[in-house]
Design a protein around this motif. Sequence first.
Motif, mmCIF file in Angstrom:
data_model
loop_
_atom_site.group_PDB
_atom_site.id
_atom_site.type_symbol
_atom_site.label_atom_id
_atom_site.label_comp_id
_atom_site.label_asym_id
_atom_site.label_seq_id
_atom_site.Cartn_x
_atom_site.Cartn_y
_atom_site.Cartn_z
ATOM 1 N N VAL A 110 31.915 67.801 42.334
ATOM 2 C CA VAL A 110 33.130 67.550 43.112
ATOM 3 C C VAL A 110 33.184 68.413 44.363
ATOM 4 O O VAL A 110 33.436 67.929 45.479
ATOM 5 C CB VAL A 110 34.387 67.774 42.247
ATOM 6 C CG1 VAL A 110 35.654 67.714 43.114
ATOM 7 C CG2 VAL A 110 34.464 66.736 41.135
ATOM 8 N N TYR A 130 36.137 61.948 37.910
ATOM 9 C CA TYR A 130 35.298 62.998 37.340
ATOM 10 C C TYR A 130 35.908 63.454 36.028
ATOM 11 O O TYR A 130 37.085 63.206 35.742
ATOM 12 C CB TYR A 130 35.155 64.180 38.303
ATOM 13 C CG TYR A 130 36.315 65.159 38.292
ATOM 14 C CD1 TYR A 130 36.240 66.361 37.599
ATOM 15 C CD2 TYR A 130 37.508 64.863 38.959
ATOM 16 C CE1 TYR A 130 37.302 67.256 37.579
ATOM 17 C CE2 TYR A 130 38.576 65.746 38.949
ATOM 18 C CZ TYR A 130 38.469 66.934 38.257
ATOM 19 O OH TYR A 130 39.527 67.815 38.222
ATOM 20 N N VAL A 138 37.408 73.101 40.305
ATOM 21 C CA VAL A 138 37.272 72.163 41.419
ATOM 22 C C VAL A 138 38.340 72.454 42.470
ATOM 23 O O VAL A 138 39.432 72.938 42.158
ATOM 24 C CB VAL A 138 37.368 70.702 40.950
ATOM 25 C CG1 VAL A 138 36.248 70.387 39.967
ATOM 26 C CG2 VAL A 138 38.715 70.428 40.302
ATOM 27 N N PRO A 140 41.231 71.664 44.712
ATOM 28 C CA PRO A 140 42.285 70.638 44.741
ATOM 29 C C PRO A 140 42.401 69.937 46.091
ATOM 30 O O PRO A 140 42.827 68.773 46.150
ATOM 31 C CB PRO A 140 43.558 71.419 44.410
ATOM 32 C CG PRO A 140 43.242 72.838 44.735
ATOM 33 C CD PRO A 140 41.796 73.007 44.459
ATOM 34 N N LEU A 143 39.950 67.113 45.979
ATOM 35 C CA LEU A 143 40.471 66.043 45.131
ATOM 36 C C LEU A 143 41.477 65.191 45.893
ATOM 37 O O LEU A 143 41.457 63.949 45.822
ATOM 38 C CB LEU A 143 41.136 66.630 43.883
ATOM 39 C CG LEU A 143 40.249 67.429 42.921
ATOM 40 C CD1 LEU A 143 41.080 67.934 41.747
ATOM 41 C CD2 LEU A 143 39.082 66.584 42.422
ATOM 42 N N LYS A 144 42.344 65.856 46.634
ATOM 43 C CA LYS A 144 43.383 65.142 47.370
ATOM 44 C C LYS A 144 42.807 64.352 48.536
ATOM 45 O O LYS A 144 43.156 63.182 48.744
ATOM 46 C CB LYS A 144 44.432 66.137 47.882
ATOM 47 C CG LYS A 144 45.593 65.479 48.618
ATOM 48 C CD LYS A 144 46.621 66.516 49.052
ATOM 49 C CE LYS A 144 47.788 65.856 49.785
ATOM 50 N NZ LYS A 144 48.801 66.853 50.215
ATOM 51 N N ASN A 147 40.775 61.477 47.178
ATOM 52 C CA ASN A 147 41.455 60.742 46.101
ATOM 53 C C ASN A 147 40.594 60.673 44.839
ATOM 54 O O ASN A 147 40.372 59.602 44.265
ATOM 55 C CB ASN A 147 41.822 59.328 46.569
ATOM 56 C CG ASN A 147 42.825 58.654 45.651
ATOM 57 O OD1 ASN A 147 43.627 59.315 44.990
ATOM 58 N ND2 ASN A 147 42.796 57.333 45.620
ATOM 59 N N ILE A 148 40.090 61.830 44.433
ATOM 60 C CA ILE A 148 39.256 61.918 43.236
ATOM 61 C C ILE A 148 40.145 62.181 42.024
ATOM 62 O O ILE A 148 40.924 63.136 42.016
ATOM 63 C CB ILE A 148 38.209 63.041 43.371
ATOM 64 C CG1 ILE A 148 37.366 62.834 44.643
ATOM 65 C CG2 ILE A 148 37.314 63.087 42.144
ATOM 66 C CD1 ILE A 148 36.391 63.976 44.934
ATOM 67 N N THR A 149 40.031 61.343 41.023
ATOM 68 C CA THR A 149 40.908 61.405 39.854
ATOM 69 C C THR A 149 40.184 62.006 38.652
ATOM 70 O O THR A 149 39.027 61.653 38.369
ATOM 71 C CB THR A 149 41.407 59.995 39.485
ATOM 72 O OG1 THR A 149 42.060 59.414 40.612
ATOM 73 C CG2 THR A 149 42.377 60.058 38.315
ATOM 74 N N ALA A 150 40.849 62.892 37.940
ATOM 75 C CA ALA A 150 40.300 63.483 36.717
ATOM 76 C C ALA A 150 40.558 62.561 35.528
ATOM 77 O O ALA A 150 41.640 61.994 35.400
ATOM 78 C CB ALA A 150 40.919 64.851 36.467
#
Length: 221
Positions: A110, A130, A138, A140, A143-144, A147-150
């Motif tokens: 990530v 992921y 990771v 944040p 992620l934002k 737009n990576i979603t856990a």
Amino acid sequence: MERIIIYGGSFDPIHNGHLRLARAASLRLNADVVFVPAKDPRWKKPEASPLDRVNMLHLALDSDGSGAFSIDLCEMDRSGSVTYSIDTVKEFVKRYPKRQLYWLLGADEVNKFPKWKSPEEMASLVNLVYVPRPGVDVDPLILKKYNITALDYQGSGPVSSSDVRELKSIDIPASVLQYIETNNLYFMKKIASFISGKRLAHSLSVAHLAYAIAQKNKFTF
């Protein structure tokens, strides 16, 4: 709309952590999982040949028995010195225009994602997901931005391909372990430099017996 999870990687070698993660993603997203082995990944140099890695992947998926798993060799067949994930994504978008596509990232990938080729374009073409991993923090902001979603899953285990290569873990399908032994891959090269012939065969026989006993007693590798 049917869903496809693209699971790329060097798979050097495939291990049970990969399979557990793929099963969890498949169940949570109600999607098929397509394993896409990389021929020449940008960030690492696989120790095993492309053929050996593909053979082990086939063995692992055959032993797993999940009808939701398949293998795509588009990166193996692609020309060029390095294979890029964005090219794989574009190929899947063209091939499956009516399918909802996901790209499954490892937690350790990530934070590297912004350095991938065309990360913004890739994030616009597929849903990035992921699985969190203990000890891996990771960013944040990444992620934002992408737009990576856990995915809610914590059971992939501590195994890694590097651990398998160094014989620190054998949390791999038995068929893959046998392939490694038969084809003198990874740790077998080092072992064979110390013992060989009948001694090696005897040592492997004892190891197999210990492995079987451990499995019967549900010991975790």
